[in-house]
Scaffold this motif. Structure first.
Motif, PDB file in Angstrom:
ATOM      1  N   GLN A 151       0.830  -1.208   0.000  1.00 56.09           N
ATOM      2  CA  GLN A 151       0.000   0.000   0.000  1.00 56.09           C
ATOM      3  C   GLN A 151       0.863   1.257   0.000  1.00 56.09           C
ATOM      4  O   GLN A 151       0.343   2.364   0.087  1.00 56.09           O
ATOM      5  CB  GLN A 151      -0.925   0.009   1.225  1.00 56.09           C
ATOM      6  N   GLN A 152       2.179   1.052  -0.084  1.00 54.09           N
ATOM      7  CA  GLN A 152       3.155   2.143  -0.128  1.00 54.09           C
ATOM      8  C   GLN A 152       3.089   3.027   1.128  1.00 54.09           C
ATOM      9  O   GLN A 152       3.216   4.250   1.039  1.00 54.09           O
ATOM     10  CB  GLN A 152       2.970   2.985  -1.393  1.00 54.09           C
ATOM     11  N   GLU A 153       2.934   2.376   2.259  1.00 46.54           N
ATOM     12  CA  GLU A 153       2.934   3.102   3.529  1.00 46.54           C
ATOM     13  C   GLU A 153       4.349   3.257   4.088  1.00 46.54           C
ATOM     14  O   GLU A 153       4.532   3.835   5.156  1.00 46.54           O
ATOM     15  CB  GLU A 153       2.026   2.391   4.540  1.00 46.54           C
ATOM     16  N   THR A 154       5.331   2.718   3.367  1.00 50.39           N
ATOM     17  CA  THR A 154       6.739   2.900   3.713  1.00 50.39           C
ATOM     18  C   THR A 154       7.571   2.740   2.450  1.00 50.39           C
ATOM     19  O   THR A 154       7.110   2.132   1.475  1.00 50.39           O
ATOM     20  CB  THR A 154       7.202   1.869   4.766  1.00 50.39           C
ATOM     21  N   ASP A 155       8.779   3.262   2.474  1.00 52.01           N
ATOM     22  CA  ASP A 155       9.673   3.088   1.330  1.00 52.01           C
ATOM     23  C   ASP A 155      10.765   2.063   1.619  1.00 52.01           C
ATOM     24  O   ASP A 155      11.687   1.887   0.823  1.00 52.01           O
ATOM     25  CB  ASP A 155      10.312   4.422   0.926  1.00 52.01           C
ATOM     26  N   VAL A 156      10.670   1.372   2.753  1.00 55.25           N
ATOM     27  CA  VAL A 156      11.619   0.304   3.086  1.00 55.25           C
ATOM     28  C   VAL A 156      11.243  -0.934   2.285  1.00 55.25           C
ATOM     29  O   VAL A 156      10.086  -1.346   2.271  1.00 55.25           O
ATOM     30  CB  VAL A 156      11.603  -0.010   4.597  1.00 55.25           C
ATOM     31  N   ASP A 157      12.232  -1.551   1.612  1.00 57.38           N
ATOM     32  CA  ASP A 157      11.937  -2.715   0.783  1.00 57.38           C
ATOM     33  C   ASP A 157      11.703  -3.952   1.648  1.00 57.38           C
ATOM     34  O   ASP A 157      12.147  -4.028   2.803  1.00 57.38           O
ATOM     35  CB  ASP A 157      13.084  -2.978  -0.192  1.00 57.38           C
TER      36      ASP A 157
ATOM     37  N   ILE B 205      11.969   1.557  10.927  1.00 52.27           N
ATOM     38  CA  ILE B 205      11.391   0.218  10.760  1.00 52.27           C
ATOM     39  C   ILE B 205      10.596  -0.178  11.996  1.00 52.27           C
ATOM     40  O   ILE B 205       9.515  -0.765  11.891  1.00 52.27           O
ATOM     41  CB  ILE B 205      12.502  -0.806  10.479  1.00 52.27           C
ATOM     42  N   ALA B 206      11.116   0.137  13.184  1.00 54.55           N
ATOM     43  CA  ALA B 206      10.421  -0.219  14.422  1.00 54.55           C
ATOM     44  C   ALA B 206       9.056   0.446  14.493  1.00 54.55           C
ATOM     45  O   ALA B 206       8.067  -0.190  14.880  1.00 54.55           O
ATOM     46  CB  ALA B 206      11.267   0.192  15.629  1.00 54.55           C
ATOM     47  N   ASP B 207       8.974   1.713  14.118  1.00 53.67           N
ATOM     48  CA  ASP B 207       7.690   2.417  14.132  1.00 53.67           C
ATOM     49  C   ASP B 207       6.701   1.768  13.171  1.00 53.67           C
ATOM     50  O   ASP B 207       5.491   1.742  13.422  1.00 53.67           O
ATOM     51  CB  ASP B 207       7.892   3.882  13.745  1.00 53.67           C
TER      52      ASP B 207
END
Length: 282
Positions: free
Chosen positions: A48-54, A138-140
């Motif tokens: 859903q693209q809620e982060t940019d981390v792969d 990442i934790a958040d």
């Protein structure tokens, strides 16, 4: 409540299935299910693209944190709740699936949430640094889904027939070995799992400084655990002004204060260097 509800614990078998002499308990199985529920929810959020981390980086950090949960949880059960002398042999026995006296396969059980949290943070941070990504970012992101996985852990406690609460005359009480007790594992599944998940999920995409969601989780869990401890069958840790405090309430209080201090520190740093909502090294 109907009779089947009151007598439900007597129908429970802690062993989910067996293959020869090898037994798989519901407790372990629920940990497995909880992990995958959390992971699939994280995958959905990534898509859903809620982060940019792969996903590859996310997987490495999550696996490390999960291993931290196992190691920290087992060590926490010894150092935080263990009775008697703590020795190297006892620590090693905590990670042995066999009874040290009989050699019988008993699997792994007995976990401390507070130890698990510390273990997850330490190993998660190490791998995040190795991957050169912000651990707090990442934790958040991950912590939002954790309470939902925690629900299955407490259901595992219930199916394993352990951690039933204090004697009660409450309508929610269940018969355990001839005594009506609170099903405190299910209370915790609701308070520390479902309720906390709903709260964190509802604010997951708001823009906070890094570390804020981790702080909210700590504060939320601490409050829920403090309340849930009133129903658990725990020995009193100490008495303060006539008020009995369990070990769990003591650790929950420490977690709550630590989370507030961490929130204040991160907020102050965010305001000072204007990094709200941006990537940071920690």
């Amino acid at each position: 409540m109907p009779d089947w509800y009151v007598r439900l614990p007597s129908f429970l078998d802690p062993i989910a299935f067996s293959v020869g002499s090898f037994h798989v308990r519901w407790y372990a199985l629920m940990y497995f299910v909880g992990f995958w529920v959390v992971w699939f929810l994280l995958v959905w959020r990534v898509r859903q693209q809620e982060t940019d981390v792969d996903l590859d980086t996310m997987w490495n950090v999550v696996i490390a944190a999960f291993l931290g949960v196992i190691v920290g949880g087992r060590l926490g059960s010894i150092f935080l709740y263990g009775q008697g002398e703590i020795s190297l042999s006892r620590i090693l026995q905590a990670f042995s699936p066999r009874d040290p006296l009989t050699g019988q396969w008993i699997g792994w059980y007995g976990m401390s949430f507070f130890g698990a949290l510390v273990g997850a943070v330490i190993l998660g941070w190490v791998v995040a640094r190795w991957k050169r990504v912000s651990f707090l970012k990442i934790a958040d992101f991950v912590i939002v889904a954790v309470p939902l996985g925690y629900v299955f852990g407490r259901i595992g406690n219930f199916l394993n027939g352990e951690l039933f609460g204090r004697e009660t005359t409450s309508v929610f009480g269940m018969m355990v070995n001839g005594v009506i007790r609170h099903p405190s594992q299910l209370y915790e599944a609701v308070l520390e799992g479902v309720v906390l998940f709903v709260v964190l999920w509802s604010i997951r995409n708001r823009v906070f400084f890094s570390g804020a969601m981790l702080s909210f989780f700590g504060m939320g869990y601490a409050m829920a655990r403090f309340v849930a401890e009133y129903f658990r069958n725990e020995l009193s840790y100490c008495s303060f002004l006539g008020w009995e405090i369990t070990q769990g309430q003591l650790y929950a209080s420490i977690l709550f204060v630590t989370s507030i201090i961490f929130y204040w520190w991160r907020k102050r740093k965010c305001d000072k260097i204007n990094t709200c909502g941006k990537d940071e090294n920690l």
